[in-house]
Design a protein around this motif. Sequence first.
Motif, PDB file in Angstrom:
ATOM      1  N   VAL A 102       0.838  -1.200   0.000  1.00 19.02           N
ATOM      2  CA  VAL A 102       0.000   0.000   0.000  1.00 19.02           C
ATOM      3  C   VAL A 102       0.875   1.253   0.000  1.00 19.02           C
ATOM      4  O   VAL A 102       0.616   2.216  -0.738  1.00 19.02           O
ATOM      5  CB  VAL A 102      -0.953   0.002   1.209  1.00 19.02           C
ATOM      6  N   ALA A 103       1.927   1.244   0.831  1.00 18.96           N
ATOM      7  CA  ALA A 103       2.834   2.397   0.889  1.00 18.96           C
ATOM      8  C   ALA A 103       3.512   2.617  -0.459  1.00 18.96           C
ATOM      9  O   ALA A 103       3.645   3.762  -0.918  1.00 18.96           O
ATOM     10  CB  ALA A 103       3.880   2.177   1.977  1.00 18.96           C
ATOM     11  N   ALA A 104       3.940   1.527  -1.113  1.00 17.62           N
ATOM     12  CA  ALA A 104       4.582   1.638  -2.425  1.00 17.62           C
ATOM     13  C   ALA A 104       3.612   2.177  -3.464  1.00 17.62           C
ATOM     14  O   ALA A 104       3.977   3.000  -4.311  1.00 17.62           O
ATOM     15  CB  ALA A 104       5.122   0.276  -2.860  1.00 17.62           C
ATOM     16  N   MET A 105       2.361   1.719  -3.403  1.00 15.75           N
ATOM     17  CA  MET A 105       1.345   2.180  -4.345  1.00 15.75           C
ATOM     18  C   MET A 105       1.090   3.678  -4.180  1.00 15.75           C
ATOM     19  O   MET A 105       1.042   4.430  -5.157  1.00 15.75           O
ATOM     20  CB  MET A 105       0.065   1.378  -4.151  1.00 15.75           C
ATOM     21  N   LEU A 106       0.937   4.124  -2.917  1.00 17.15           N
ATOM     22  CA  LEU A 106       0.687   5.547  -2.667  1.00 17.15           C
ATOM     23  C   LEU A 106       1.892   6.393  -3.089  1.00 17.15           C
ATOM     24  O   LEU A 106       1.728   7.468  -3.688  1.00 17.15           O
ATOM     25  CB  LEU A 106       0.376   5.760  -1.190  1.00 17.15           C
ATOM     26  N   ALA A 107       3.102   5.910  -2.778  1.00 16.67           N
ATOM     27  CA  ALA A 107       4.308   6.636  -3.178  1.00 16.67           C
ATOM     28  C   ALA A 107       4.413   6.727  -4.693  1.00 16.67           C
ATOM     29  O   ALA A 107       4.826   7.757  -5.245  1.00 16.67           O
ATOM     30  CB  ALA A 107       5.550   5.947  -2.602  1.00 16.67           C
ATOM     31  N   ALA A 108       4.020   5.656  -5.387  1.00 18.24           N
ATOM     32  CA  ALA A 108       4.086   5.641  -6.844  1.00 18.24           C
ATOM     33  C   ALA A 108       3.171   6.696  -7.452  1.00 18.24           C
ATOM     34  O   ALA A 108       3.542   7.390  -8.398  1.00 18.24           O
ATOM     35  CB  ALA A 108       3.712   4.254  -7.369  1.00 18.24           C
TER      36      ALA A 108
END
Length: 215
Positions: A102-108
Amino acid sequence: MLLRQLVALYSGLWLCGFSMAALVRAGLGLDPWDVFHQGVADHVPLSFGAVTAVTGAVVLLTWIPLRQRPGLGTVSNIVVIGLSVDAGLWLLPTWESLPARVAAMLAAVVLNAAGTVLYIGAGMGPGPRDGLMTGLVRRTGWSFRLIRTAIEVTVLVTGWLLGGSVGIGTLVYAFGIGPLIQLMIPAVDRHLPGFHAVARRAPDLAAPDPTPADR
């Protein structure tokens, strides 16, 4: 000014490609064009980045009847984003835990918005997909909202039918990228010419879609 534009162009394009790779690794769904790229990549002997570049070149051909003119940013978009996607996929791990994904998705999504603002702000020519949208708006007189939605829905459905990943990340991207871009524009608007040029040429984005009689 030219050096500033070039730095903004290439750093923005690299961020766009790297964020696409992060969205792939997050495994929570891709943006519509990347759903299409992934679906095609599953059926041809090419990498995800190579499919991205080839698709950009094919879309560029649609500019001919639209009388859309490419620039340095157009060619650079095809090359740099493809290289950046492959580099990102090579560097980034596949996260297992849901919080990390989820963190990677939001950062992306945030990185993609930042890259887009820098790249458009450079004012050195649209990428193939953006140029398709603006060319259709100019030729048809229809709103940006109508044209962009039609393109993204078509691409998304095609990619999904080919096996591309659709998930919560697709929705977060679709509904989050616009507000994030709008939020980031003031940070570069005073220093780069791209948004001033768009403001002079583009129709009112808030205007309602035309009725059949208006078209």
